[in-house]
Design an enzyme around this catalytic site. Structure first.
Site, PDB file in Angstrom:
ATOM      1  N   GLY A 106       0.804  -1.206   0.000  1.00  0.00           N
ATOM      2  CA  GLY A 106       0.000   0.000   0.000  1.00  0.00           C
ATOM      3  C   GLY A 106       0.843   1.264   0.000  1.00  0.00           C
ATOM      4  N   THR A 107       1.966   1.235   0.697  1.00  0.00           N
ATOM      5  CA  THR A 107       2.839   2.407   0.754  1.00  0.00           C
ATOM      6  C   THR A 107       3.362   2.763  -0.624  1.00  0.00           C
ATOM      7  OG1 THR A 107       3.508   2.088   3.061  1.00  0.00           O
ATOM      8  CG2 THR A 107       5.048   3.270   1.637  1.00  0.00           C
ATOM      9  N   ASN A 156      -6.858   4.346   9.496  1.00  0.00           N
ATOM     10  CA  ASN A 156      -6.220   3.212  10.162  1.00  0.00           C
ATOM     11  C   ASN A 156      -6.195   3.371  11.673  1.00  0.00           C
ATOM     12  OD1 ASN A 156      -4.399   5.276   9.001  1.00  0.00           O
ATOM     13  ND2 ASN A 156      -2.834   4.284  10.244  1.00  0.00           N
ATOM     14  N   GLN A 197      -7.174   0.076   4.588  1.00  0.00           N
ATOM     15  CA  GLN A 197      -7.967  -0.476   5.687  1.00  0.00           C
ATOM     16  C   GLN A 197      -9.351  -0.923   5.225  1.00  0.00           C
ATOM     17  OE1 GLN A 197      -7.038  -1.149   8.772  1.00  0.00           O
ATOM     18  NE2 GLN A 197      -4.975  -0.303   8.514  1.00  0.00           N
ATOM     19  N   SER A 221      -3.622  -3.093  -0.084  1.00  0.00           N
ATOM     20  CA  SER A 221      -2.507  -3.937   0.358  1.00  0.00           C
ATOM     21  C   SER A 221      -3.066  -5.272   0.830  1.00  0.00           C
ATOM     22  CB  SER A 221      -1.742  -3.259   1.500  1.00  0.00           C
ATOM     23  OG  SER A 221      -0.585  -3.987   1.837  1.00  0.00           O
ATOM     24  N   ALA A 222      -2.511  -6.367   0.311  1.00  0.00           N
ATOM     25  CA  ALA A 222      -3.118  -7.694   0.502  1.00  0.00           C
ATOM     26  C   ALA A 222      -3.149  -8.164   1.941  1.00  0.00           C
ATOM     27  CB  ALA A 222      -2.379  -8.727  -0.357  1.00  0.00           C
ATOM     28  N   HIS A 223      -2.165  -7.773   2.749  1.00  0.00           N
ATOM     29  CA  HIS A 223      -2.084  -8.349   4.089  1.00  0.00           C
ATOM     30  C   HIS A 223      -3.123  -7.801   5.058  1.00  0.00           C
ATOM     31  CE1 HIS A 223       0.107  -5.186   6.548  1.00  0.00           C
ATOM     32  NE2 HIS A 223       0.253  -4.701   5.329  1.00  0.00           N
ATOM     33  N   CYS A 235       2.460   1.697  12.410  1.00  0.00           N
ATOM     34  CA  CYS A 235       3.741   2.348  12.182  1.00  0.00           C
ATOM     35  C   CYS A 235       4.202   3.157  13.392  1.00  0.00           C
ATOM     36  CB  CYS A 235       3.654   3.260  10.966  1.00  0.00           C
ATOM     37  SG  CYS A 235       3.205   2.396   9.455  1.00  0.00           S
TER      38      CYS A 235
END
Length: 392
Positions: free
Chosen positions: A74-75, A157, A185, A205-207, A331
Site C-alpha cells: 500500500g505504501t 487506520n 484499511q 494492500s493484501a495483508h 507504524c
C-alpha cells in the site's frame, strides 16, 4: 482473571494468511517459476496467472483490467499515486498543488510533506472534525484553488472513521482535481466499486484482507498519466518497473475474491465482535472515550482515548498477558511521541499518548473479547493507580 490465552486484536496492522490463499499461491513457488516477462512457455504460464489475477481484481473494483497496477504494498501504491500525479502535472506545466488531510497514513502525509519541502510543491492539509470527518465545504474551498491531486483516506487506520468518498470525489472533479484514496484499511470490508466511489486512483494492500505481505495494487483510471516513481523496464504499462511477484499477486487476487464472496458473513461477524468490545470497554473503564466516528467506522475497528493512561505502558501489560493491540497506527507502535492523528483532532499531547486501537478478525470469538476486557480492565486500573501515586 481467566487462564492466560493468546488473543490477537490487531487485525488493522496485519491479518493471518487464509489457508486457501496459501494453497492458491503454492504452485508459483515451484511449479510455475518462470519470469512473467520472458517469451518462452515458462514465462507465459506465469504471465497468464498474473493476468488472470488482474481480471479477478478488476471485477471486484468494477474497472478494466488494464487499470490495475500491481505494486509491492500500500505504501508504494500511495507513493506512486501522489508522486506520479504531481510530477506529471508539473511536467505538463499544469497546477501541481497537493491537498490532503491530517489523518492520513504516513505513506500519504509524509510523501506530500516531502514533495513540498524538497521539490517546492504547494500543499494544503484540510482540517477534520473531532470524529475525523472532512468538512465538505472546507474541502471544496481547498479544491477551488486548483491543483493536481487530493489524497483522502477511505477509512482511517487509527480512528476507523469512514469518509464520504463519492461526495469528495464530486467536489474534487468539479474543480478539475484528481482524487486518490488510500483504501488499505477498507479492503475486504467496504465497497471498492471505483465507479460508485468516483475515485481516480485507489490503493490496496493484501495483508489487510488475509493475503500475503509484500504485495499491493493501485487502481489508475484509464487515461491518467503518472510519472513512475520506480523506473526500469516497461512493466505495468510503464508505471511500475520490476519483476512481478507472481505467487503474491495470485495470493492477493484470491484473498480479495474470498473477502467479497464472504463479505456479508465477515462484516456481520466483525461488527458483532467490535460492538461487544466497544460496549465492554465503555462499561468497565471510566477513563475510556471512544475516538473516531461512533457510526461511520470500519466494522472491525475500535479505538479509544484512555484518559490518564500511558498507551505504551498499557501495550506492555497487554502483551505480557497475551493480548495483541496497538497504541495507534501500526507504524507508531512503541513510539513515545503523541499520535499526530489524535493531535490533528484537537486532543492534548497527554491525550494523544493515551490512544488504544483494537481490531477484530475472522477468528475472534466472544471468549477472546471477554478475556481481553478482563486483562485491559486490570491493566488500566494498575496504571491509573500508579499515576495517581506518582502525582502525590
Amino acid at each position: 482473571m481467566r487462564t492466560r490465552k493468546q488473543v490477537y486484536l490487531d487485525h488493522s496492522a496485519s491479518t493471518p494468511v487464509d489457508p486457501r490463499v496459501v494453497e492458491a499461491m503454492l504452485p508459483y513457488f515451484g511449479e510455475v517459476y518462470g519470469n512473467p516477462s520472458s517469451t518462452h512457455r515458462f514465462g507465459g504460464r506465469a504471465e497468464r496467472a498474473i493476468e488472470d489475477a488482474r481480471i479477478s481484481v478488476a471485477g471486484i473494483l468494477n474497472c478494466q483490467p488494464s487499470e490495475v497496477i500491481f505494486t509491492s504494498c500500500g505504501t508504494e501504491s500511495d507513493n506512486l499515486a501522489i508522486r506520479g500525479a504531481g510530477w506529471s502535472a508539473r511536467h505538463r506545466g499544469q497546477p501541481s498543488r497537493l491537498v490532503t488531510s491530517p489523518i492520513e497514513h504516513s505513506a500519504v502525509i509524509n510523501t506530500v510533506k516531502q514533495l513540498g519541502a524538497l521539490m517546492g510543491f504547494e500543499t494544503q492539509i484540510v482540517p477534520v472534525d473531532n470524529f475525523g470527518l472532512i468538512d465538505s465545504e472546507i474541502f471544496a474551498e481547498a479544491c477551488q484553488r486548483g491543483g493536481a491531486l487530493a489524497s483522502i483516506i477511505y477509512a482511517s487506520n487509527e480512528l476507523g472513521t469512514i469518509q464520504d468518498l463519492p461526495l469528495l470525489s464530486r467536489i474534487a472533479h468539479a474543480h478539475d482535481m484528481l482524487l486518490h484514496t488510500d483504501a488499505v484499511q477498507a479492503g475486504g470490508q467496504l465497497d471498492l466499486d471505483v465507479e460508485r466511489l468516483g475515485v481516480d486512483m485507489l490503493s490496496l494492500s493484501a495483508h489487510k484482507f488475509y493475503g500475503p505481505k509484500g504485495v499491493g495494487l493501485l487502481y489508475v483510471k484509464d487515461g491518467l498519466e503518472l510519472a513512475p516513481s520506480q523506473s526500469g523496464g516497461g512493466h505495468e504499462h510503464g508505471m511500475r518497473a520490476g519483476t512481478h511477484n507472481t505467487a503474491f499477486i495470485v495470493g492477493m487476487a484470491k484473498a480479495l475474491e474470498l473477502a467479497y464472496d464472504e463479505n456479508d458473513q465477515r462484516v456481520q461477524h466483525f461488527t458483532e465482535m467490535r460492538d461487544h468490545l466497544i460496549q465492554g470497554i465503555l462499561d468497565r473503564l471510566s477513563c475510556a472515550e471512544l475516538s473516531g466516528h461512533p457510526d461511520r467506522r470500519l466494522p472491525s475497528h475500535a479505538s479509544f482515548i484512555l484518559h490518564g493512561i500511558d498507551a505504551n505502558a498499557l501495550m506492555m501489560h497487554l502483551d505480557m498477558h497475551g493480548v495483541a493491540a496497538s497504541s495507534g497506527s501500526a507504524c507508531k507502535t512503541g513510539n513515545p511521541e503523541p499520535s499526530e492523528i489524535l493531535l490533528g483532532l484537537g486532543y492534548s499531547e497527554d491525550e494523544a499518548k493515551s490512544g488504544l486501537r483494537l481490531s477484530v478478525g475472522m477468528q475472534t470469538t466472544e471468549d477472546d473479547i471477554g478475556y481481553a476486557l478482563d486483562v485491559l480492565e486490570t491493566a488500566a486500573d494498575k496504571l491509573g493507580k500508579l499515576k495517581r501515586e506518582m502525582a502525590r
